[in-house]
Design a protein around this motif. Structure first.
Motif, mmCIF file in Angstrom:
data_model
loop_
_atom_site.group_PDB
_atom_site.id
_atom_site.type_symbol
_atom_site.label_atom_id
_atom_site.label_comp_id
_atom_site.label_asym_id
_atom_site.label_seq_id
_atom_site.Cartn_x
_atom_site.Cartn_y
_atom_site.Cartn_z
ATOM 1 N N ASN A 21 0.783 -1.365 -0.004
ATOM 2 C CA ASN A 21 0.002 -0.061 0.067
ATOM 3 C C ASN A 21 1.080 1.253 -0.196
ATOM 4 O OD1 ASN A 21 -2.176 -1.813 0.258
ATOM 5 N ND2 ASN A 21 -3.321 -0.829 1.436
ATOM 6 N N SER A 22 2.056 1.177 0.413
ATOM 7 C CA SER A 22 3.069 2.341 0.314
ATOM 8 C C SER A 22 3.450 2.537 -1.063
ATOM 9 C CB SER A 22 4.145 2.193 1.472
ATOM 10 O OG SER A 22 3.730 1.760 2.675
ATOM 11 N N VAL A 23 3.956 1.368 -1.462
ATOM 12 C CA VAL A 23 4.129 1.575 -2.865
ATOM 13 C C VAL A 23 3.071 2.316 -4.002
ATOM 14 C CG1 VAL A 23 4.920 0.425 -4.957
ATOM 15 C CG2 VAL A 23 6.020 -0.276 -2.904
ATOM 16 N N ARG A 24 1.868 1.703 -3.616
ATOM 17 C CA ARG A 24 0.862 2.306 -4.289
ATOM 18 C C ARG A 24 0.461 3.668 -4.362
ATOM 19 N NH1 ARG A 24 -4.381 -2.030 -4.157
ATOM 20 N NH2 ARG A 24 -3.405 -3.666 -5.565
ATOM 21 N N ILE A 25 0.986 4.186 -3.295
ATOM 22 C CA ILE A 25 0.746 5.759 -2.997
ATOM 23 C C ILE A 25 1.334 6.379 -4.148
ATOM 24 C CG2 ILE A 25 1.250 7.907 -1.591
ATOM 25 C CD1 ILE A 25 0.811 6.124 0.793
ATOM 26 N N VAL A 26 2.668 5.833 -4.606
ATOM 27 C CA VAL A 26 3.286 6.571 -5.510
ATOM 28 C C VAL A 26 3.210 5.582 -7.021
ATOM 29 C CG1 VAL A 26 5.672 7.021 -6.517
ATOM 30 C CG2 VAL A 26 5.145 6.726 -4.133
ATOM 31 N N LEU A 27 3.177 4.491 -7.161
ATOM 32 C CA LEU A 27 2.963 3.871 -8.351
ATOM 33 C C LEU A 27 1.463 3.341 -8.267
ATOM 34 C CD1 LEU A 27 6.194 1.556 -8.632
ATOM 35 C CD2 LEU A 27 5.600 3.605 -10.077
ATOM 36 N N ARG A 28 0.630 4.041 -8.757
ATOM 37 C CA ARG A 28 -1.038 3.667 -9.186
ATOM 38 C C ARG A 28 -1.029 2.359 -9.756
ATOM 39 N NH1 ARG A 28 -3.571 5.940 -5.068
ATOM 40 N NH2 ARG A 28 -5.376 5.771 -6.383
ATOM 41 N N PRO A 29 -1.855 1.390 -9.196
ATOM 42 C CA PRO A 29 -1.957 0.118 -9.875
ATOM 43 C C PRO A 29 -3.083 0.205 -10.809
ATOM 44 C CG PRO A 29 -3.153 0.017 -7.605
ATOM 45 C CD PRO A 29 -2.492 1.352 -7.816
ATOM 46 N N ARG A 30 -3.011 -0.612 -11.821
ATOM 47 C CA ARG A 30 -3.916 -0.250 -13.186
ATOM 48 C C ARG A 30 -5.315 -0.413 -12.711
ATOM 49 N NH1 ARG A 30 -2.205 -2.374 -18.046
ATOM 50 N NH2 ARG A 30 -0.926 -3.916 -17.215
ATOM 51 N N THR A 31 -6.133 0.483 -13.299
ATOM 52 C CA THR A 31 -7.710 0.565 -12.902
ATOM 53 C C THR A 31 -8.288 -0.356 -13.682
ATOM 54 O OG1 THR A 31 -8.045 2.150 -14.649
ATOM 55 C CG2 THR A 31 -7.448 2.962 -12.369
ATOM 56 N N LYS A 32 -9.502 -0.731 -13.050
ATOM 57 C CA LYS A 32 -10.374 -1.822 -13.825
ATOM 58 C C LYS A 32 -11.290 -1.158 -14.803
ATOM 59 C CE LYS A 32 -14.074 -2.200 -10.058
ATOM 60 N NZ LYS A 32 -14.571 -2.837 -9.274
ATOM 61 N N PRO A 33 -11.617 -1.818 -15.994
ATOM 62 C CA PRO A 33 -12.403 -1.307 -16.893
ATOM 63 C C PRO A 33 -13.854 -1.441 -16.442
ATOM 64 C CG PRO A 33 -11.799 -3.386 -17.488
ATOM 65 C CD PRO A 33 -10.868 -3.253 -16.226
ATOM 66 N N ILE A 34 -14.554 -0.355 -16.658
ATOM 67 C CA ILE A 34 -15.941 -0.275 -15.884
ATOM 68 C C ILE A 34 -17.031 -0.251 -17.251
ATOM 69 C CG2 ILE A 34 -15.587 -0.026 -13.741
ATOM 70 C CD1 ILE A 34 -16.583 2.906 -14.264
ATOM 71 N N ASP A 35 -16.687 -0.156 -18.324
ATOM 72 C CA ASP A 35 -17.578 -0.008 -19.626
ATOM 73 C C ASP A 35 -18.780 -1.127 -19.631
ATOM 74 O OD1 ASP A 35 -14.717 -0.936 -20.194
ATOM 75 O OD2 ASP A 35 -15.818 -1.690 -22.127
ATOM 76 N N GLY A 36 -19.648 -0.659 -19.660
ATOM 77 C CA GLY A 36 -20.787 -1.682 -19.738
ATOM 78 C C GLY A 36 -21.445 -2.140 -18.551
ATOM 79 N N GLU A 37 -20.726 -1.620 -17.335
ATOM 80 C CA GLU A 37 -21.500 -1.815 -16.054
ATOM 81 C C GLU A 37 -22.279 -0.908 -15.888
ATOM 82 O OE1 GLU A 37 -19.765 -3.716 -13.511
ATOM 83 O OE2 GLU A 37 -17.933 -4.296 -14.501
ATOM 84 N N VAL A 263 -10.776 5.269 1.235
ATOM 85 C CA VAL A 263 -10.198 6.574 1.035
ATOM 86 C C VAL A 263 -10.500 7.797 1.805
ATOM 87 C CG1 VAL A 263 -11.634 6.893 -1.135
ATOM 88 C CG2 VAL A 263 -9.260 7.767 -0.878
ATOM 89 N N CYS A 264 -9.486 8.495 2.287
ATOM 90 C CA CYS A 264 -9.820 9.724 2.989
ATOM 91 C C CYS A 264 -9.280 10.908 1.748
ATOM 92 C CB CYS A 264 -9.132 9.714 4.171
ATOM 93 S SG CYS A 264 -10.017 8.858 5.572
ATOM 94 N N ILE A 265 -10.158 11.727 1.611
ATOM 95 C CA ILE A 265 -9.935 12.878 0.600
ATOM 96 C C ILE A 265 -9.867 14.173 1.524
ATOM 97 C CG2 ILE A 265 -10.367 14.027 -1.504
ATOM 98 C CD1 ILE A 265 -12.033 11.089 -2.074
ATOM 99 N N PRO A 266 -8.899 15.020 1.619
ATOM 100 C CA PRO A 266 -7.505 14.707 1.058
ATOM 101 C C PRO A 266 -6.720 13.887 2.102
ATOM 102 C CG PRO A 266 -7.505 16.994 2.134
ATOM 103 C CD PRO A 266 -8.968 16.304 2.068
ATOM 104 N N ARG A 267 -5.400 13.297 1.815
ATOM 105 C CA ARG A 267 -4.741 12.510 2.520
ATOM 106 C C ARG A 267 -4.548 12.905 3.828
ATOM 107 N NH1 ARG A 267 -1.781 10.627 -1.827
ATOM 108 N NH2 ARG A 267 -2.551 8.637 -2.716
ATOM 109 N N LEU A 268 -4.480 14.179 3.949
ATOM 110 C CA LEU A 268 -3.916 14.929 5.102
ATOM 111 C C LEU A 268 -5.012 14.520 6.318
ATOM 112 C CD1 LEU A 268 -1.840 16.947 6.341
ATOM 113 C CD2 LEU A 268 -3.413 18.671 5.682
ATOM 114 N N THR A 269 -6.298 14.107 5.965
ATOM 115 C CA THR A 269 -7.378 14.041 7.060
ATOM 116 C C THR A 269 -6.978 12.624 7.754
ATOM 117 O OG1 THR A 269 -8.601 12.991 5.287
ATOM 118 C CG2 THR A 269 -9.008 15.362 6.074
ATOM 119 N N TYR A 270 -6.114 11.701 7.068
ATOM 120 C CA TYR A 270 -5.551 10.669 7.975
ATOM 121 C C TYR A 270 -5.149 10.751 9.145
ATOM 122 C CZ TYR A 270 -6.622 7.492 3.696
ATOM 123 O OH TYR A 270 -7.160 6.731 2.754
#
Ligand SMILES: NC(=O)c1ccc[n+]([C@@H]2O[C@H](COP(=O)([O-])OP(=O)(O)OC[C@H]3O[C@@H](n4cnc5c(N)ncnc54)[C@H](O)[C@@H]3O)[C@@H](O)[C@H]2O)c1
Ligand SMILES: *[C@@H]1O[C@H](CO)[C@@H](O)[C@H](O)[C@H]1NC(C)=O
Length: 315
Positions: A21-37, A263-270
Motif C-alpha cells: 500500500n505504501s508503494v501504491r501511493i506512488v505507483l498507482r495500480p492499473r484501474t479496472k475497466p467498467i465500460d458496460g457496467e 479512501v480519505c480525501i484529502p490524505r491529510l485527514t488521515y
C-alpha cells in the motif's frame, strides 16, 4: 506448531500489505475497466452524485439515477446524455424501504439486467444545534445517511453475490471517523454508515465472495453548499481548503477503480483520524482549538438558521 506457522504467515502478510500500500501511493495500480457496467447512484441530483454520474459515464458505464428531487435528477440525466451516455432516472425516497425495493425491481424489469455498482451517496445534515433541532430532522439524517444503506444493499447485493461480481461504494465522510461540535445527527449517521460498510466488507471477505468489492469514501468538507459557512482557522485553511467537488469525485473514482477499500480525501485527514485513536482526548481537544476546528460548524449553523429562517423547517 501450526499456530506459530500461522502467526509467522500472518505477520509476513501484514508487512507485505503495508509495503504494497505504501508503494501504491506512488505507483498507482492499473484501474479496472467498467465500460458496460450498470451503476446506481443515490442522491444523483446533487453536487457529488451528479459528478459521479458524469465520471462513471466518462468511463463507459451506464447510470441509474435515484433522487427524491426529480427535477434535479432529470438535470443530471440531461448532462449525462449530452455526453453521449445512458442514464435512467427514478424518483425514489431512499429512506422508504418499500420505495427502494419497488424501484429496485422496476430497474431490473426496465433494463433487463442487474446493477453491478451501487454508490450510496444521498446524504443530508440537519444543520441546527441538537437542542433546537426538531426530532424529525434528526431522524431524517439517520434514515438518509444510514438506514437507506441497509435497504439499497439488501436490494442489490443478492444479484452481485449470485454473479460474484459487483462493487458497493459508501460515500460517508471524515465525520464518520472523527467528529466536531454541533453536528451530532450527522456524525451519528456517518459513524453508523462507516460501521455498516466495514462490517459488510468483512462479511464479504469472510464468506469469500471475492468478486464483490467495497470502497468507503470519506471526504473532508466539499464545496457543494452542504456545509456552507463552515470555517476553520485561516492559516490552517490554507493547508486544508474545502475540496473542489470535481477533485473529490476524481479521487473517489481512482479509489473505486483500483478496488481500494478506504479512501480519505484529502490524505491529510488521515492525521486527525490517527490522532483520535492514539492521543488522549484532551490532546485532541487542544489541537482542535488551535486549528479552529472546535467551533468550525458555528458559522455553518448560523448560516443555515438564516436560510431556513428559524425555526428549522422539516421537509
Ligand atoms: N458536501 C460536503 O462537504 C460533504 C463532505 C463529506 C461527505 N459528504 C457526503 O457526500 C454525499 C453527497 O453530498 P453533496 O454535498 O453532494 O450533497 P447535496 O445536498 O448536494 O446532494 C444530496 C442529494 O441527495 C438527495 N437526497 C436527499 N435525501 C434523499 C432521499 N431521502 N432519497 C433520495 N435522495 C435524497 C438530494 O435531493 C440531493 O440531490 C452525502 O452523503 C454527504 O453526506 C459531503
Ligand atoms: C428540487 O431542488 C431544486 C433546486 O435545489 C429546488 O428548487 C426544488 O424546490 C426541489 N424540489 C423538490 C420537490 O424538493
Amino acid at each position: 506448531m501450526i499456530f506459530l506457522m500461522d502467526l509467522q504467515m500472518m505477520l509476513l502478510d501484514v508487512i507485505y500489505f503495508i509495503l504494497r500500500n505504501s508503494v501504491r501511493i506512488v505507483l498507482r495500480p492499473r484501474t479496472k475497466p467498467i465500460d458496460g457496467e450498470l451503476v446506481l447512484i443515490t442522491g444523483s441530483g446533487g453536487g457529488l452524485g451528479r459528478l459521479f454520474a458524469q465520471e462513471f459515464t466518462k468511463h463507459g458505464a451506464e447510470v441509474v439515477l435515484w433522487d427524491v428531487n426529480s427535477s434535479c435528477n432529470e438535470a443530471t440525466a440531461k448532462l449525462v446524455r449530452e455526453m453521449g451516455g445512458k442514464a435512467y432516472t427514478y424518483t425514489v425516497d431512499v429512506t422508504n424501504r418499500e420505495d427502494v425495493y419497488r424501484n429496485a425491481d422496476l430497474v431490473r424489469k426496465d433494463l433487463g439486467r442487474d446493477v453491478t455498482i451501487l454508490v450510496n451517496n444521498a446524504g443530508v445534515v440537519a444543520g441546527a444545534r441538537m437542542l433546537d433541532c426538531p426530532d424529525e430532522l434528526m431522524e431524517r439524517t439517520m434514515k438518509v445517511n444510514c438506514h437507506a444503506h441497509f435497504w439499497t444493499v439488501k436490494a442489490f447485493l443478492p444479484q452481485m453475490k449470485a454473479q460474484n461480481h459487483g462493487h458497493i461504494v459508501t460515500i460517508a465522510s471524515i465525520l464518520g471517523l472523527f467528529s466536531t461540535a454541533c453536528v451530532e445527527d450527522y456524525c451519528a449517521s456517518k459513524f453508523a454508515a462507516v460501521g455498516f460498510h466495514e462490517s459488510l466488507a468483512h462479511e464479504l471477505i469472510a464468506d469469500e465472495v471475492e468478486g464483490v468489492k467495497t470502497t468507503l469514501v470519506c471526504p473532508y468538507i466539499v464545496d457543494t453548499g452542504m456545509f456552507e459557512g463552515c470555517k476553520i482557522r485561516e492559516e490552517v485553511e490554507l493547508l486544508l481548503p474545502p475540496l473542489e467537488p470535481q477533485y473529490c469525485v476524481e479521487q473517489a473514482m481512482n479509489a473505486i477503480l483500483i478496488n481500494q477499500p478506504l479512501v480519505c480525501i484529502p490524505r491529510l485527514t488521515y492525521l486527525p483520524f490517527l490522532s483520535r485513536a492514539l492521543l488522549p482526548w484532551e490532546s485532541n481537544v487542544v489541537a482542535y482549538r488551535f486549528m479552529g476546528s472546535d467551533k468550525c460548524m458555528y458559522p455553518f449553523i448560523d448560516n443555515k438558521k438564516q436560510v431556513s429562517n428559524n425555526p428549522v423547517k422539516v421537509e
